[in-house]
Design a protein around this motif. Structure first.
Motif, PDB file in Angstrom:
ATOM      1  N   ARG A 105      -0.147   2.863   5.385  1.00  0.00           N
ATOM      2  CA  ARG A 105      -0.335   2.134   6.641  1.00  0.00           C
ATOM      3  C   ARG A 105      -1.767   2.261   7.143  1.00  0.00           C
ATOM      4  O   ARG A 105      -2.379   1.284   7.586  1.00  0.00           O
ATOM      5  CB  ARG A 105       0.645   2.667   7.692  1.00  0.00           C
ATOM      6  CG  ARG A 105       0.618   1.898   9.012  1.00  0.00           C
ATOM      7  CD  ARG A 105       1.639   2.454   9.993  1.00  0.00           C
ATOM      8  NE  ARG A 105       1.268   3.783  10.462  1.00  0.00           N
ATOM      9  CZ  ARG A 105       0.444   4.000  11.495  1.00  0.00           C
ATOM     10  NH1 ARG A 105      -0.080   2.978  12.151  1.00  0.00           N
ATOM     11  NH2 ARG A 105       0.157   5.218  11.882  1.00  0.00           N
ATOM     12  N   VAL A 106      -2.309   3.470   7.061  1.00  0.00           N
ATOM     13  CA  VAL A 106      -3.675   3.708   7.536  1.00  0.00           C
ATOM     14  C   VAL A 106      -4.689   2.942   6.683  1.00  0.00           C
ATOM     15  O   VAL A 106      -5.610   2.297   7.204  1.00  0.00           O
ATOM     16  CB  VAL A 106      -3.981   5.222   7.535  1.00  0.00           C
ATOM     17  CG1 VAL A 106      -5.460   5.477   7.808  1.00  0.00           C
ATOM     18  CG2 VAL A 106      -3.120   5.933   8.576  1.00  0.00           C
TER      19      VAL A 106
ATOM     20  N   PHE B 235       0.840  -1.197   0.000  1.00  0.00           N
ATOM     21  CA  PHE B 235       0.000   0.000   0.000  1.00  0.00           C
ATOM     22  C   PHE B 235       0.878   1.251   0.000  1.00  0.00           C
ATOM     23  O   PHE B 235       1.655   1.480   0.931  1.00  0.00           O
ATOM     24  CB  PHE B 235      -0.914   0.000   1.225  1.00  0.00           C
ATOM     25  CG  PHE B 235      -2.107  -0.911   1.106  1.00  0.00           C
ATOM     26  CD1 PHE B 235      -3.402  -0.416   1.160  1.00  0.00           C
ATOM     27  CD2 PHE B 235      -1.940  -2.284   0.939  1.00  0.00           C
ATOM     28  CE1 PHE B 235      -4.500  -1.253   1.064  1.00  0.00           C
ATOM     29  CE2 PHE B 235      -3.024  -3.139   0.828  1.00  0.00           C
ATOM     30  CZ  PHE B 235      -4.310  -2.622   0.890  1.00  0.00           C
ATOM     31  N   LYS B 236       0.754   2.050  -1.033  1.00  0.00           N
ATOM     32  CA  LYS B 236       1.558   3.258  -1.204  1.00  0.00           C
ATOM     33  C   LYS B 236       0.963   4.433  -0.416  1.00  0.00           C
ATOM     34  O   LYS B 236      -0.192   4.400   0.010  1.00  0.00           O
ATOM     35  CB  LYS B 236       1.618   3.624  -2.699  1.00  0.00           C
ATOM     36  CG  LYS B 236       2.285   2.569  -3.571  1.00  0.00           C
ATOM     37  CD  LYS B 236       1.903   2.684  -5.036  1.00  0.00           C
ATOM     38  CE  LYS B 236       2.210   4.039  -5.645  1.00  0.00           C
ATOM     39  NZ  LYS B 236       1.875   4.057  -7.102  1.00  0.00           N
ATOM     40  N   ASP B 237       1.758   5.479  -0.283  1.00  0.00           N
ATOM     41  CA  ASP B 237       1.290   6.706   0.369  1.00  0.00           C
ATOM     42  C   ASP B 237       0.677   7.692  -0.619  1.00  0.00           C
ATOM     43  O   ASP B 237       0.315   8.802  -0.236  1.00  0.00           O
ATOM     44  CB  ASP B 237       2.450   7.391   1.104  1.00  0.00           C
ATOM     45  CG  ASP B 237       2.818   6.682   2.408  1.00  0.00           C
ATOM     46  OD1 ASP B 237       1.987   5.917   2.916  1.00  0.00           O
ATOM     47  OD2 ASP B 237       3.935   6.905   2.904  1.00  0.00           O
ATOM     48  N   ASP B 238       0.562   7.287  -1.865  1.00  0.00           N
ATOM     49  CA  ASP B 238       0.032   8.175  -2.908  1.00  0.00           C
ATOM     50  C   ASP B 238      -1.472   8.366  -2.774  1.00  0.00           C
ATOM     51  O   ASP B 238      -2.202   7.436  -2.399  1.00  0.00           O
ATOM     52  CB  ASP B 238       0.327   7.600  -4.293  1.00  0.00           C
ATOM     53  CG  ASP B 238       1.817   7.473  -4.576  1.00  0.00           C
ATOM     54  OD1 ASP B 238       2.570   7.174  -3.641  1.00  0.00           O
ATOM     55  OD2 ASP B 238       2.215   7.661  -5.731  1.00  0.00           O
ATOM     56  N   ALA B 239      -1.928   9.549  -3.119  1.00  0.00           N
ATOM     57  CA  ALA B 239      -3.363   9.845  -3.206  1.00  0.00           C
ATOM     58  C   ALA B 239      -3.646  10.436  -4.579  1.00  0.00           C
ATOM     59  O   ALA B 239      -2.896  11.283  -5.065  1.00  0.00           O
ATOM     60  CB  ALA B 239      -3.791  10.827  -2.119  1.00  0.00           C
TER      61      ALA B 239
ATOM     62  N   ASP C 162       2.936  -6.954   7.245  1.00  0.00           N
ATOM     63  CA  ASP C 162       3.381  -5.877   8.115  1.00  0.00           C
ATOM     64  C   ASP C 162       2.393  -4.730   7.998  1.00  0.00           C
ATOM     65  O   ASP C 162       1.266  -4.924   7.532  1.00  0.00           O
ATOM     66  CB  ASP C 162       4.822  -5.443   7.779  1.00  0.00           C
ATOM     67  CG  ASP C 162       4.988  -5.091   6.304  1.00  0.00           C
ATOM     68  OD1 ASP C 162       4.034  -4.548   5.695  1.00  0.00           O
ATOM     69  OD2 ASP C 162       6.078  -5.348   5.749  1.00  0.00           O
ATOM     70  N   ASP C 163       2.805  -3.532   8.415  1.00  0.00           N
ATOM     71  CA  ASP C 163       1.875  -2.397   8.449  1.00  0.00           C
ATOM     72  C   ASP C 163       1.465  -1.883   7.070  1.00  0.00           C
ATOM     73  O   ASP C 163       0.488  -1.144   6.952  1.00  0.00           O
ATOM     74  CB  ASP C 163       2.493  -1.231   9.236  1.00  0.00           C
ATOM     75  CG  ASP C 163       2.509  -1.494  10.729  1.00  0.00           C
ATOM     76  OD1 ASP C 163       1.865  -2.466  11.170  1.00  0.00           O
ATOM     77  OD2 ASP C 163       3.161  -0.720  11.461  1.00  0.00           O
TER      78      ASP C 163
ATOM     79  N   SER D 123      -8.497  13.153   8.890  1.00  0.00           N
ATOM     80  CA  SER D 123      -9.877  12.686   8.729  1.00  0.00           C
ATOM     81  C   SER D 123      -9.951  11.168   8.803  1.00  0.00           C
ATOM     82  O   SER D 123     -10.851  10.603   9.433  1.00  0.00           O
ATOM     83  CB  SER D 123     -10.447  13.176   7.394  1.00  0.00           C
ATOM     84  OG  SER D 123     -10.525  14.588   7.371  1.00  0.00           O
ATOM     85  N   TYR D 124      -8.988  10.489   8.162  1.00  0.00           N
ATOM     86  CA  TYR D 124      -8.955   9.029   8.202  1.00  0.00           C
ATOM     87  C   TYR D 124      -8.732   8.550   9.632  1.00  0.00           C
ATOM     88  O   TYR D 124      -9.350   7.572  10.082  1.00  0.00           O
ATOM     89  CB  TYR D 124      -7.844   8.496   7.296  1.00  0.00           C
ATOM     90  CG  TYR D 124      -8.141   8.545   5.814  1.00  0.00           C
ATOM     91  CD1 TYR D 124      -9.140   9.367   5.290  1.00  0.00           C
ATOM     92  CD2 TYR D 124      -7.407   7.776   4.914  1.00  0.00           C
ATOM     93  CE1 TYR D 124      -9.392   9.411   3.929  1.00  0.00           C
ATOM     94  CE2 TYR D 124      -7.660   7.816   3.545  1.00  0.00           C
ATOM     95  CZ  TYR D 124      -8.645   8.630   3.058  1.00  0.00           C
ATOM     96  OH  TYR D 124      -8.894   8.677   1.712  1.00  0.00           O
ATOM     97  N   LYS D 125      -7.832   9.213  10.346  1.00  0.00           N
ATOM     98  CA  LYS D 125      -7.538   8.804  11.719  1.00  0.00           C
ATOM     99  C   LYS D 125      -8.725   9.091  12.646  1.00  0.00           C
ATOM    100  O   LYS D 125      -8.949   8.354  13.608  1.00  0.00           O
ATOM    101  CB  LYS D 125      -6.269   9.504  12.205  1.00  0.00           C
ATOM    102  CG  LYS D 125      -5.006   8.960  11.543  1.00  0.00           C
ATOM    103  CD  LYS D 125      -3.744   9.596  12.082  1.00  0.00           C
ATOM    104  CE  LYS D 125      -2.500   8.953  11.455  1.00  0.00           C
ATOM    105  NZ  LYS D 125      -1.239   9.556  11.952  1.00  0.00           N
ATOM    106  N   LYS D 126      -9.499  10.113  12.338  1.00  0.00           N
ATOM    107  CA  LYS D 126     -10.713  10.391  13.118  1.00  0.00           C
ATOM    108  C   LYS D 126     -11.698   9.233  12.963  1.00  0.00           C
ATOM    109  O   LYS D 126     -12.304   8.779  13.945  1.00  0.00           O
ATOM    110  CB  LYS D 126     -11.353  11.701  12.656  1.00  0.00           C
ATOM    111  CG  LYS D 126     -12.636  12.069  13.406  1.00  0.00           C
ATOM    112  CD  LYS D 126     -13.178  13.419  12.961  1.00  0.00           C
ATOM    113  CE  LYS D 126     -14.467  13.777  13.688  1.00  0.00           C
ATOM    114  NZ  LYS D 126     -14.986  15.115  13.257  1.00  0.00           N
ATOM    115  N   LEU D 127     -11.848   8.738  11.738  1.00  0.00           N
ATOM    116  CA  LEU D 127     -12.733   7.600  11.504  1.00  0.00           C
ATOM    117  C   LEU D 127     -12.199   6.352  12.218  1.00  0.00           C
ATOM    118  O   LEU D 127     -12.965   5.599  12.825  1.00  0.00           O
ATOM    119  CB  LEU D 127     -12.875   7.332  10.007  1.00  0.00           C
ATOM    120  CG  LEU D 127     -13.743   6.126   9.624  1.00  0.00           C
ATOM    121  CD1 LEU D 127     -15.175   6.318  10.112  1.00  0.00           C
ATOM    122  CD2 LEU D 127     -13.717   5.902   8.112  1.00  0.00           C
ATOM    123  N   ALA D 128     -10.895   6.134  12.143  1.00  0.00           N
ATOM    124  CA  ALA D 128     -10.298   4.985  12.821  1.00  0.00           C
ATOM    125  C   ALA D 128     -10.564   5.035  14.324  1.00  0.00           C
ATOM    126  O   ALA D 128     -10.877   4.008  14.948  1.00  0.00           O
ATOM    127  CB  ALA D 128      -8.796   4.941  12.554  1.00  0.00           C
TER     128      ALA D 128
END
Length: 236
Positions: free
Chosen positions: A47-48, A27-31, A74-75, A224-229
């Motif tokens: 990772r998220v 999973f890449k960090d690209d958006a 892994d992560d 925002s993603y971490k808020k959902l998590a």
């Protein structure tokens, strides 16, 4: 050990393993947004998104829905059953948002009862156009009975996810799925399920906790993603 890359997409890389029936997905960090016209890199995004995919796929496994997951390495990477991806993006909509509002003039937030299932050709060069069943038949993408199986599975996934998210005060507005065929011809869920591929709204407000934050420049994507998590109790 040097891995052989088989494919690189907008958000993931796929590598061969010693087992010809399995691959490693990184999973890449690209958006990206708007078919790749908008691109950025966000630290920790891979990772998220993998954490969300693990959470949702394990939920679906508990509902007896088969996926390509073999194990989590892994992560940022997982081992998956090798499948031939069916070139269809399957979109299930519970509420109107995004492209359907632009195409058909639906007001954002319009409820679809029963949920609406749409099919899009997975082809960036053509802009991932929407397809009807007749298009799929004439293009010989899959057989009619297989398309019906995919649609029924997508709606079962929607029911499981919608009810789960609703219990946390989050509305699943819509989401995209991809399916693949195993060497035995079985159709199973592939790719990922994360805020990259779903629209999640705070119930009753339509506050986005998904990639619309990035598409519409409404705030910080990872926050925002971490808020959902945090709402779901996913440890990052």
């Amino acid at each position: 050990m040097m891995l052989t890359m088989l494919y690189e997409g907008k958000a993931k890389k796929v590598f061969a393993t010693n087992n010809p029936q399995e691959v490693i997905i990184y999973f890449k960090d690209d958006a990206t947004a708007f078919n790749g016209e908008k691109k950025d890199v966000f630290f920790d995004k891979g990772r998220v998104n993998l954490a969300f995919t693990r959470y949702f796929f394990e939920l679906l496994h508990s509902h007896n829905i088969k996926t390509h997951i073999v194990s989590f390495i892994d992560d940022v990477s997982l081992k998956a059953q090798k499948v031939n991806i069916i070139p269809l993006e399957v979109v299930v909509r519970n509420y109107a948002a995004g492209s359907i509002c632009r195409r058909l003039g639906f007001q954002k937030g319009l409820e679809f009862t029963p949920p609406l299932c749409e099919f899009y050709l997975k082809d960036d060069s053509l802009g991932d156009p929407i397809l009807c069943r007749e298009h799929i038949r004439y293009m010989n993408i899959i057989e009619e009975k297989e398309l019906t199986e995919i649609e029924q599975t997508a709606l079962s996934i929607n029911k499981a996810l919608f009810e789960h998210m609703d219990s946390f005060g989050v509305t699943l507005a819509d989401f995209k799925l991809e399916f693949g065929k195993t060497t035995e011809g079985e159709i199973i869920l592939a790719d990922e399920i994360s805020p990259d591929t779903c629209r999640f709204w705070i119930k009753g407000t339509m506050e986005s906790l998904d990639k619309d934050v990035y598409r519409e420049e409404k705030g910080d994507l990872i926050s925002s993603y971490k808020k959902l998590a945090n709402i779901l109790g996913i440890k990052l």
